[in-house]
Motif scaffolding. Structure first.
Motif, PDB file in Angstrom:
ATOM      1  N   VAL A  23       0.844  -1.197   0.000  1.00 11.62           N
ATOM      2  CA  VAL A  23       0.000   0.000   0.000  1.00 11.62           C
ATOM      3  C   VAL A  23       0.879   1.246   0.000  1.00 11.62           C
ATOM      4  O   VAL A  23       1.722   1.406   0.869  1.00 11.62           O
ATOM      5  CB  VAL A  23      -0.898   0.023   1.257  1.00 11.62           C
ATOM      6  CG1 VAL A  23      -1.680   1.323   1.317  1.00 11.62           C
ATOM      7  CG2 VAL A  23      -1.833  -1.165   1.269  1.00 11.62           C
ATOM      8  N   GLU A  26      -2.730   5.001  -0.730  1.00 11.69           N
ATOM      9  CA  GLU A  26      -3.967   4.458  -1.299  1.00 11.69           C
ATOM     10  C   GLU A  26      -5.172   4.734  -0.415  1.00 11.69           C
ATOM     11  O   GLU A  26      -6.120   3.959  -0.397  1.00 11.69           O
ATOM     12  CB  GLU A  26      -3.830   2.937  -1.512  1.00 11.69           C
ATOM     13  CG  GLU A  26      -2.674   2.492  -2.371  1.00 11.69           C
ATOM     14  CD  GLU A  26      -2.961   2.598  -3.862  1.00 11.69           C
ATOM     15  OE1 GLU A  26      -4.007   3.171  -4.237  1.00 11.69           O
ATOM     16  OE2 GLU A  26      -2.117   2.126  -4.650  1.00 11.69           O
ATOM     17  N   GLY A  86       9.538   0.637  -2.241  1.00 10.44           N
ATOM     18  CA  GLY A  86       9.138   0.094  -3.540  1.00 10.44           C
ATOM     19  C   GLY A  86       8.218  -1.111  -3.377  1.00 10.44           C
ATOM     20  O   GLY A  86       8.298  -1.832  -2.380  1.00 10.44           O
ATOM     21  N   ALA A  90       8.112  -4.157  -0.533  1.00  9.75           N
ATOM     22  CA  ALA A  90       6.978  -4.191   0.392  1.00  9.75           C
ATOM     23  C   ALA A  90       6.325  -5.570   0.401  1.00  9.75           C
ATOM     24  O   ALA A  90       5.988  -6.109   1.458  1.00  9.75           O
ATOM     25  CB  ALA A  90       5.954  -3.122   0.016  1.00  9.75           C
ATOM     26  N   ASP A 107      -2.764  -6.030  -5.678  1.00 11.13           N
ATOM     27  CA  ASP A 107      -2.531  -4.589  -5.588  1.00 11.13           C
ATOM     28  C   ASP A 107      -3.662  -3.931  -4.814  1.00 11.13           C
ATOM     29  O   ASP A 107      -4.763  -4.455  -4.755  1.00 11.13           O
ATOM     30  CB  ASP A 107      -2.467  -3.969  -6.985  1.00 11.13           C
ATOM     31  CG  ASP A 107      -1.126  -4.205  -7.641  1.00 11.13           C
ATOM     32  OD1 ASP A 107      -0.217  -4.691  -6.940  1.00 11.13           O
ATOM     33  OD2 ASP A 107      -0.997  -3.925  -8.842  1.00 11.13           O
ATOM     34  N   ALA A 108      -3.349  -2.767  -4.269  1.00 17.17           N
ATOM     35  CA  ALA A 108      -4.346  -2.104  -3.431  1.00 17.17           C
ATOM     36  C   ALA A 108      -5.305  -1.234  -4.234  1.00 17.17           C
ATOM     37  O   ALA A 108      -6.245  -0.681  -3.695  1.00 17.17           O
ATOM     38  CB  ALA A 108      -3.648  -1.259  -2.373  1.00 17.17           C
ATOM     39  N   GLN A 111      -7.522  -2.687  -9.244  1.00 16.13           N
ATOM     40  CA  GLN A 111      -7.519  -2.923 -10.699  1.00 16.13           C
ATOM     41  C   GLN A 111      -7.845  -4.382 -10.977  1.00 16.13           C
ATOM     42  O   GLN A 111      -8.467  -4.695 -11.973  1.00 16.13           O
ATOM     43  CB  GLN A 111      -6.170  -2.544 -11.303  1.00 16.13           C
ATOM     44  CG  GLN A 111      -5.983  -1.053 -11.401  1.00 16.13           C
ATOM     45  CD  GLN A 111      -4.819  -0.683 -12.304  1.00 16.13           C
ATOM     46  OE1 GLN A 111      -3.674  -0.884 -11.943  1.00 16.13           O
ATOM     47  NE2 GLN A 111      -5.134  -0.138 -13.445  1.00 16.13           N
ATOM     48  N   ARG A 144       1.497   2.328 -21.670  1.00 14.03           N
ATOM     49  CA  ARG A 144       1.818   1.309 -20.680  1.00 14.03           C
ATOM     50  C   ARG A 144       1.645  -0.092 -21.253  1.00 14.03           C
ATOM     51  O   ARG A 144       2.470  -0.981 -21.037  1.00 14.03           O
ATOM     52  CB  ARG A 144       0.909   1.451 -19.441  1.00 14.03           C
ATOM     53  CG  ARG A 144       1.254   2.604 -18.536  1.00 14.03           C
ATOM     54  CD  ARG A 144       2.550   2.355 -17.805  1.00 14.03           C
ATOM     55  NE  ARG A 144       2.528   1.172 -16.955  1.00 14.03           N
ATOM     56  CZ  ARG A 144       2.162   1.182 -15.703  1.00 14.03           C
ATOM     57  NH1 ARG A 144       1.774   2.286 -15.132  1.00 14.03           N
ATOM     58  NH2 ARG A 144       2.200   0.080 -14.985  1.00 14.03           N
ATOM     59  N   LYS A 223      10.605   5.254 -12.508  1.00 21.35           N
ATOM     60  CA  LYS A 223      10.393   4.053 -11.708  1.00 21.35           C
ATOM     61  C   LYS A 223      10.140   2.853 -12.610  1.00 21.35           C
ATOM     62  O   LYS A 223      10.583   1.744 -12.337  1.00 21.35           O
ATOM     63  CB  LYS A 223       9.190   4.257 -10.784  1.00 21.35           C
ATOM     64  CG  LYS A 223       9.557   4.770  -9.392  1.00 21.35           C
ATOM     65  CD  LYS A 223       8.329   4.763  -8.529  1.00 21.35           C
ATOM     66  CE  LYS A 223       8.655   4.531  -7.078  1.00 21.35           C
ATOM     67  NZ  LYS A 223       7.442   4.482  -6.249  1.00 21.35           N
TER      68      LYS A 223
HETATM   69  N1  UDP Z   1       3.153   0.450  -4.444  1.00 25.21           N
HETATM   70  C1  UDP Z   1       3.988   0.378  -3.344  1.00 25.21           C
HETATM   71  N2  UDP Z   1       5.155   1.093  -3.330  1.00 25.21           N
HETATM   72  C2  UDP Z   1       5.537   1.871  -4.385  1.00 25.21           C
HETATM   73  C3  UDP Z   1       4.712   1.906  -5.536  1.00 25.21           C
HETATM   74  C4  UDP Z   1       3.529   1.186  -5.530  1.00 25.21           C
HETATM   75  O1  UDP Z   1       3.684  -0.315  -2.366  1.00 25.21           O
HETATM   76  O2  UDP Z   1       6.604   2.496  -4.306  1.00 25.21           O
HETATM   77  C5  UDP Z   1       1.896  -0.327  -4.467  1.00 25.21           C
HETATM   78  C6  UDP Z   1       0.644   0.469  -4.762  1.00 25.21           C
HETATM   79  O3  UDP Z   1       0.068   0.999  -3.602  1.00 25.21           O
HETATM   80  C7  UDP Z   1      -0.254  -0.576  -5.391  1.00 25.21           C
HETATM   81  C8  UDP Z   1       0.715  -1.479  -6.118  1.00 25.21           C
HETATM   82  O4  UDP Z   1       1.992  -1.256  -5.508  1.00 25.21           O
HETATM   83  O5  UDP Z   1      -0.941  -1.327  -4.413  1.00 25.21           O
HETATM   84  C9  UDP Z   1       0.773  -1.230  -7.605  1.00 25.21           C
HETATM   85  O6  UDP Z   1       0.988   0.132  -7.881  1.00 25.21           O
HETATM   86  P1  UDP Z   1       0.240   0.891  -9.053  1.00 25.21           P
HETATM   87  O7  UDP Z   1      -1.190   0.468  -9.106  1.00 25.21           O
HETATM   88  O8  UDP Z   1       0.494   2.339  -8.892  1.00 25.21           O
HETATM   89  O9  UDP Z   1       1.015   0.343 -10.312  1.00 25.21           O
HETATM   90  P2  UDP Z   1       0.393   0.173 -11.774  1.00 25.21           P
HETATM   91  O10 UDP Z   1      -0.915  -0.531 -11.643  1.00 25.21           O
HETATM   92  O11 UDP Z   1       0.255   1.548 -12.315  1.00 25.21           O
HETATM   93  O12 UDP Z   1       1.427  -0.657 -12.466  1.00 25.21           O
END
Ligand code: UDP
Ligand code: MG
Length: 336
Positions: A23, A26, A86, A90, A107-108, A111, A144, A223
């Protein structure tokens, strides 16, 4: 009685299922996520723990997680990291805290729907070590999706492991694989690839994907780039070897060019060769190639150093039949 309530829940045994969720800022998603997760997990009829790892959020996330852990003791665990490490770090922290026989990451940002967790669990129960998932109808911006399709292709080419989608974090792992991952010492990890390199039986299922519920993506372009390098280097040292190969090819080209010049010089006479300029080129190629080759050779050593420093387990024992472990219980050494 509440002195030691964190981490060690009052429940008698080890839960069957651990859910690990990183998290980072979030706050807007946590309320709905927690509600839906609790409902799904309770419906599975298994004992479970939900481990939220706060990755140094600067909004109210950590506070909210603390409160949930108090409100649902034995069901929700909050792990608070002291700064942003990161996503993958985590998740590792969550693994370390988890005790379940099966571990699912999520993921939090909602999605991927928590409602897909039972499907993952069902596959784990069939005996798969790693259950991946790919995003059906992925809802991310075009750029993406384009980047990750390139990366997915590259990973597949390098590892030969068929996984459609390495970016999807809704995944399930067996205890064996989680313990093995925890025993790896490397700092930059890309968990799905690491897990696959340690698993014996993997599978994947399709899960629905929606747009991020609230907040914005935590990955900016830098990143993302750094993540791709984590992925590449955690997988292979082949790029280092490419240097030697490139050097070899350039040098060889230089030598062949030199030979060609010699033949032409003999055939057409001295004035044809532009007073030795071409010969200089051929020498240049030979030396440039030699430099690349030298770099590649250094790379071979560095590659071996990086493999050693990671200290990935040399082998992972799945079970021992009739050995000491069965008579003296509580012996779970994974490390070689
Ligand atoms: N997250 C994290 N640390 C970070 C970046 C992201 O814990 O430095 C977590 C974020 O809260 C989420 C998950 O990793 O639960 C995925 O991140 P995000 O949805 O932003 O990535 P995307 O879906 O854009 O690839
Ligand atoms: Mg996301």
């Amino acid at each position: 009685m509440t002195v030691m309530s964190f981490g060690s829940s009052n429940g008698p045994g080890v839960p069957e299922l651990s859910i690990v969720i990183p998290v980072y800022n979030e706050e807007a998603n946590l309320e709905e996520l927690t509600g839906r997760l609790l409902k799904v997990c309770r419906n599975t009829g298994k004992t479970f723990e939900i481990i939220f790892v706060d990755d140094g959020s600067r909004d109210r996330s950590a506070e909210m997680l603390r409160e949930y852990a108090h409100r649902y003791p034995g069901e929700i665990v909050a792990v608070i990291l002291n700064r942003n490490f990161g996503q993958h770090a985590a998740v590792m922290a969550g693994f370390q805290e988890s005790r379940g026989r099966m571990v699912v990451t999520l993921d939090a940002d909602l999605q991927n729907p928590p409602e897909a967790i039972p499907d993952i669990v069902a596959k784990l129960e069939e005996g798969f070590d790693v259950v991946g998932s790919y995003r059906k109808n992925r809802q991310d911006p075009f750029f993406r999706r384009f980047c990750s399709s390139l990366v997915n292709k590259m990973v597949r080419a390098c590892t030969g492991v068929m996984m459609t989608d390495y970016g999807c974090m809704l995944r399930g792992y067996s205890r064996t694989v989680v313990d093995a991952m925890l025993s790896c010492h490397e700092r930059s990890t890309f968990i799905p690839v690491l897990a696959n390199s340690l698993a014996s039986k993997t599978t994947e299922i399709g899960v629905p994907h929606s747009e991020r519920q609230a907040g914005e993506s935590k990955y900016n372009i830098w990143k993302l780039i750094s993540l791709q390098f984590d992925l590449l280097t955690s997988m292979t040292t082949a790029p280092l070897r490419m240097l030697s190969v490139l050097g070899g090819i350039i040098s060889l080209g230089g030598v062949l060019f030199g030979l060609l010049l010699l033949v032409l010089r003999l055939a057409f006479g001295a004035e044809w060769a532009a007073e030795g300029v071409f010969t200089l080129f051929s020498l240049l190629f030979i030396f440039i190639g030699a430099q690349f080759f030298g770099l590649g050779l250094l790379g071979e050593y560095i590659g071996r150093i990086s493999l050693d420093v990671r200290g990935r387990p040399r082998f992972i024992i799945k079970e021992v039949i009739g050995g000491r472990a069965e008579t003296t219980s509580a012996n779970q050494a994974v490390h070689g």
